[in-house]
Design a protein around this motif. Structure first.
Motif, PDB file in Angstrom:
ATOM      1  N   VAL A   1       0.854  -1.184   0.000  1.00  8.89           N
ATOM      2  CA  VAL A   1       0.000   0.000   0.000  1.00  8.89           C
ATOM      3  C   VAL A   1       0.890   1.234   0.000  1.00  8.89           C
ATOM      4  O   VAL A   1       1.858   1.288   0.762  1.00  8.89           O
ATOM      5  CB  VAL A   1      -0.922   0.003   1.233  1.00  8.89           C
ATOM      6  N   PRO A   2       0.603   2.238  -0.831  1.00 14.37           N
ATOM      7  CA  PRO A   2       1.435   3.447  -0.842  1.00 14.37           C
ATOM      8  C   PRO A   2       1.540   4.078   0.545  1.00 14.37           C
ATOM      9  O   PRO A   2       0.570   4.081   1.311  1.00 14.37           O
ATOM     10  CB  PRO A   2       0.700   4.371  -1.826  1.00 14.37           C
TER      11      PRO A   2
ATOM     12  N   SER B   1      -2.195   8.808   5.723  1.00 13.13           N
ATOM     13  CA  SER B   1      -3.465   9.530   5.726  1.00 13.13           C
ATOM     14  C   SER B   1      -4.491   8.845   6.615  1.00 13.13           C
ATOM     15  O   SER B   1      -5.205   9.490   7.388  1.00 13.13           O
ATOM     16  CB  SER B   1      -3.996   9.648   4.297  1.00 13.13           C
ATOM     17  N   ALA B   2      -4.571   7.514   6.525  1.00 12.87           N
ATOM     18  CA  ALA B   2      -5.508   6.768   7.364  1.00 12.87           C
ATOM     19  C   ALA B   2      -5.144   6.887   8.837  1.00 12.87           C
ATOM     20  O   ALA B   2      -6.016   6.994   9.702  1.00 12.87           O
ATOM     21  CB  ALA B   2      -5.530   5.301   6.932  1.00 12.87           C
TER      22      ALA B   2
ATOM     23  N   ARG C   1      -7.598   8.665  11.614  1.00 13.96           N
ATOM     24  CA  ARG C   1      -8.090   7.880  12.740  1.00 13.96           C
ATOM     25  C   ARG C   1      -7.798   8.554  14.071  1.00 13.96           C
ATOM     26  O   ARG C   1      -8.651   8.650  14.950  1.00 13.96           O
ATOM     27  CB  ARG C   1      -7.455   6.478  12.712  1.00 13.96           C
ATOM     28  N   PHE C   2      -6.589   9.066  14.224  1.00 11.54           N
ATOM     29  CA  PHE C   2      -6.225   9.711  15.481  1.00 11.54           C
ATOM     30  C   PHE C   2      -6.889  11.081  15.625  1.00 11.54           C
ATOM     31  O   PHE C   2      -7.111  11.561  16.728  1.00 11.54           O
ATOM     32  CB  PHE C   2      -4.706   9.847  15.587  1.00 11.54           C
TER      33      PHE C   2
END
Length: 243
Positions: A196-197, A203-204, A208-209
């Motif tokens: 995955v890049p 970004s995820a 999330r945080f």
């Protein structure tokens, strides 16, 4: 077989053959879990792999006279010597560290050389008397027992390795590189997963945080506030006071 970590999540399994009378290591095979479909199958694979030492041992074991004596075997030989070798491996390859395949293989060989050189150390003496230490093992429920103190280990194999490196490897490295290249090496465990890049992963993580910290995307806080503003009929503070 010894795994490099506890449980069924091991990356490496090292399979050792020891001749119990001399307590010498005859052969070591290193198996990576993705070679066999999971760490559960590494021990069987280690047993199956075609060295000369194992071939000679196999010829002895399947001899008809030996097979006839199997029923008469006693419990003279235990696995304590093999467990002692596994404790030596811990010194060369701690389970808290992940090594590449070649690095792990080299560390296993070093452990085998160190063990073979020092397995028959004699009991140390002090002022002409045999030396002992007192231990309180758990299996004896704290009852003291005397254990012989061995002489200090030697490291002659290190000198031999240094001689080999400086007198044979450095002058003509090509031959050794060719031998190392012939060793079959499995691909890394991470190779079986989709890449995955980095930007997507970061970004995820940030998103999330941000929600967990009550940022603008944090819907749970808004919903909680709305619930506090709503009054349940017959349970408001004013009605409670009237009651």
């Amino acid at each position: 077989m010894r795994a490099d970590s506890p449980g069924h999540s091991a990356k490496y399994g090292s399979y050792t053959i020891m001749e119990l009378e001399s307590e010498k290591i005859l052969d070591i095979q290193l198996v990576q879990s993705n070679e066999v479909g999971g760490s559960f199958y590494m021990e069987k694979e280690g047993l199956k792999r075609g060295t000369v030492a194992l071939y000679k041992v196999e010829k002895l074991l399947v001899n008809k006279r030996v097979l006839g004596d199997v029923k008469k075997l006693s419990s003279d030989y235990q696995t304590s010597s093999l467990e002692a070798f596994h404790s030596v491996i811990i010194r060369f390859a701690p389970k808290s560290v992940v090594y590449p395949f070649v690095g792990m293989m080299c560390r296993l060989y070093l452990a085998g050389m160190h063990f073979n050189e020092n397995v028959k150390r004699q009991q140390a003496t002090s002022k002409g008397q045999a030396s002992f230490k007192v231990a309180y093992p758990k299996y004896k429920k704290g009852k003291p027992m005397a254990k012989p103190v061995k002489t200090k280990p030697t490291y002659e194999y290190v000198s031999e390795l240094m001689r080999l490196v400086f007198t044979e490897v450095f002058p003509e490295p090509g031959r050794f590189v060719k031998q190392l290249s012939a060793v079959p090496m499995p691909e890394d465990l991470s190779a079986q997963f989709e890449k995955v890049p980095k930007e997507v992963v970061v970004s995820a993580h940030v998103s999330r945080f941000s929600r967990a910290a009550g940022g603008p995307d944090h819907d749970a806080g808004s919903q909680h506030t709305a619930r506090q503003d709503q009054e349940t009929p017959g349970v408001s503070g004013e009605q409670h006071m009237q009651e």
